[in-house]
Scaffold this motif. Structure first.
Motif, PDB file in Angstrom:
ATOM      1  N   HIS A 133      22.075  -3.270  30.578  1.00  0.00           N
ATOM      2  CA  HIS A 133      21.349  -3.438  29.324  1.00  0.00           C
ATOM      3  C   HIS A 133      21.933  -4.622  28.547  1.00  0.00           C
ATOM      4  CE1 HIS A 133      18.859  -2.355  25.940  1.00  0.00           C
ATOM      5  NE2 HIS A 133      19.925  -2.372  25.161  1.00  0.00           N
ATOM      6  N   THR A 134      23.249  -4.733  28.564  1.00  0.00           N
ATOM      7  CA  THR A 134      23.910  -5.840  27.880  1.00  0.00           C
ATOM      8  C   THR A 134      23.530  -7.166  28.529  1.00  0.00           C
ATOM      9  OG1 THR A 134      25.729  -4.325  27.340  1.00  0.00           O
ATOM     10  CG2 THR A 134      26.140  -6.673  27.038  1.00  0.00           C
ATOM     11  N   LEU A 135      23.480  -7.199  29.867  1.00  0.00           N
ATOM     12  CA  LEU A 135      23.041  -8.398  30.577  1.00  0.00           C
ATOM     13  C   LEU A 135      21.613  -8.762  30.187  1.00  0.00           C
ATOM     14  CD1 LEU A 135      23.368 -10.597  32.804  1.00  0.00           C
ATOM     15  CD2 LEU A 135      22.497  -8.882  34.416  1.00  0.00           C
ATOM     16  N   GLU A 136      20.749  -7.776  30.163  1.00  0.00           N
ATOM     17  CA  GLU A 136      19.349  -8.021  29.800  1.00  0.00           C
ATOM     18  C   GLU A 136      19.247  -8.648  28.409  1.00  0.00           C
ATOM     19  OE1 GLU A 136      15.173  -5.599  30.015  1.00  0.00           O
ATOM     20  OE2 GLU A 136      16.923  -4.477  29.312  1.00  0.00           O
ATOM     21  N   GLU A 137      19.982  -8.081  27.471  1.00  0.00           N
ATOM     22  CA  GLU A 137      19.976  -8.602  26.104  1.00  0.00           C
ATOM     23  C   GLU A 137      20.511 -10.040  26.081  1.00  0.00           C
ATOM     24  OE1 GLU A 137      19.230  -6.756  23.045  1.00  0.00           O
ATOM     25  OE2 GLU A 137      18.245  -5.413  24.446  1.00  0.00           O
ATOM     26  N   ALA A 138      21.570 -10.306  26.826  1.00  0.00           N
ATOM     27  CA  ALA A 138      22.157 -11.650  26.862  1.00  0.00           C
ATOM     28  C   ALA A 138      21.178 -12.653  27.480  1.00  0.00           C
ATOM     29  CB  ALA A 138      23.467 -11.633  27.637  1.00  0.00           C
ATOM     30  N   LEU A 139      20.518 -12.264  28.552  1.00  0.00           N
ATOM     31  CA  LEU A 139      19.570 -13.161  29.200  1.00  0.00           C
ATOM     32  C   LEU A 139      18.341 -13.411  28.332  1.00  0.00           C
ATOM     33  CD1 LEU A 139      19.711 -11.932  32.908  1.00  0.00           C
ATOM     34  CD2 LEU A 139      20.850 -13.925  31.887  1.00  0.00           C
ATOM     35  N   ASP A 140      18.040 -12.461  27.454  1.00  0.00           N
ATOM     36  CA  ASP A 140      16.920 -12.624  26.536  1.00  0.00           C
ATOM     37  C   ASP A 140      17.325 -13.393  25.277  1.00  0.00           C
ATOM     38  OD1 ASP A 140      15.126 -11.375  28.209  1.00  0.00           O
ATOM     39  OD2 ASP A 140      15.254  -9.427  27.210  1.00  0.00           O
ATOM     40  N   GLU A 144      24.012 -10.308  19.584  1.00  0.00           N
ATOM     41  CA  GLU A 144      24.641  -9.331  18.709  1.00  0.00           C
ATOM     42  C   GLU A 144      24.903  -8.078  19.515  1.00  0.00           C
ATOM     43  OE1 GLU A 144      20.481  -8.195  16.527  1.00  0.00           O
ATOM     44  OE2 GLU A 144      21.444 -10.113  16.213  1.00  0.00           O
ATOM     45  N   SER A 145      25.812  -7.262  19.003  1.00  0.00           N
ATOM     46  CA  SER A 145      26.179  -6.039  19.724  1.00  0.00           C
ATOM     47  C   SER A 145      24.960  -5.175  19.962  1.00  0.00           C
ATOM     48  CB  SER A 145      27.216  -5.253  18.917  1.00  0.00           C
ATOM     49  OG  SER A 145      28.406  -5.989  18.828  1.00  0.00           O
ATOM     50  N   THR A 146      24.985  -4.486  21.083  1.00  0.00           N
ATOM     51  CA  THR A 146      23.864  -3.633  21.429  1.00  0.00           C
ATOM     52  C   THR A 146      24.373  -2.253  21.799  1.00  0.00           C
ATOM     53  OG1 THR A 146      21.958  -3.382  22.879  1.00  0.00           O
ATOM     54  CG2 THR A 146      23.856  -4.426  23.845  1.00  0.00           C
ATOM     55  N   GLY A 147      23.635  -1.244  21.422  1.00  0.00           N
ATOM     56  CA  GLY A 147      23.926   0.111  21.849  1.00  0.00           C
ATOM     57  C   GLY A 147      23.098   0.409  23.071  1.00  0.00           C
ATOM     58  N   CYS A 148      23.286   1.560  23.627  1.00  0.00           N
ATOM     59  CA  CYS A 148      22.586   1.899  24.859  1.00  0.00           C
ATOM     60  C   CYS A 148      21.618   3.045  24.613  1.00  0.00           C
ATOM     61  CB  CYS A 148      23.605   2.240  25.944  1.00  0.00           C
ATOM     62  SG  CYS A 148      22.902   2.164  27.580  1.00  0.00           S
TER      63      CYS A 148
END
Length: 153
Positions: A133-140, A144-148
């Motif tokens: 999920h963190t990778l997905e957010e970074a690639l998008d 900022e910090s993300t929760g799961c």
């Protein structure tokens, strides 16, 4: 050795592995992922150049599943294009939700199929998807910090 024992060995070995536990010099994306339900916390760092993931690393703490998933994911996506990484994300999410069970389709995930059994343990799915999920957010392009707490679990 049976398949379940092999998968357990892959998870244990990768949860302790240090080769992907590092900061990335001149990272183009740095994003923290947190699983508030169990305390897993990782910071994923990527160097994406010309549409390709040139380098990746992570730091943080968490259970064996979250740490193994992060390390295995980095092994898999390093050297891939952003588009290829997004396809792998989709396949991983399909596997972890139990929607993709065909071994031929899952072959692209390599050792990450060791996490396939997590799909039967709802409480552990968030641990397995945190890095992804963190990778997905970074690639998008999110920084900022993300929760799961999303629809992937």
């Amino acid at each position: 050795m049976d398949l379940k024992a092999l998968y357990n060995q892959i998870i244990v070995e990768n949860s302790r592995a240090s080769h992907n536990r590092h900061k990335v010099d001149h990272a183009t994306a740095v994003l923290e992922g947190v699983n508030p339900s169990c305390g897993d916390d990782i910071t994923l760092e990527l160097k994406v150049l010309d549409g390709k993931i040139k380098e990746a690393g992570f730091t943080g703490t968490g259970c064996a599943i979250s740490q193994a998933s992060a390390s295995l994911m980095i092994d898999l996506v390093t050297g891939k294009t952003v588009e290829e990484a997004k396809e792998l994300l989709s396949t991983f999410y399909g596997m972890i939700k139990g929607e993709i069970t065909d071994d031929d389709q899952l072959e692209v995930l390599d050792d990450i199929v060791a996490l396939k059994g997590v799909s039967h343990m709802p409480g552990r799915v968030k641990c397995a998807v945190l890095a992804w999920h963190t990778l997905e957010e970074a690639l998008d392009g999110r920084n900022e910090s993300t929760g799961c707490n999303d629809g992937h679990s």
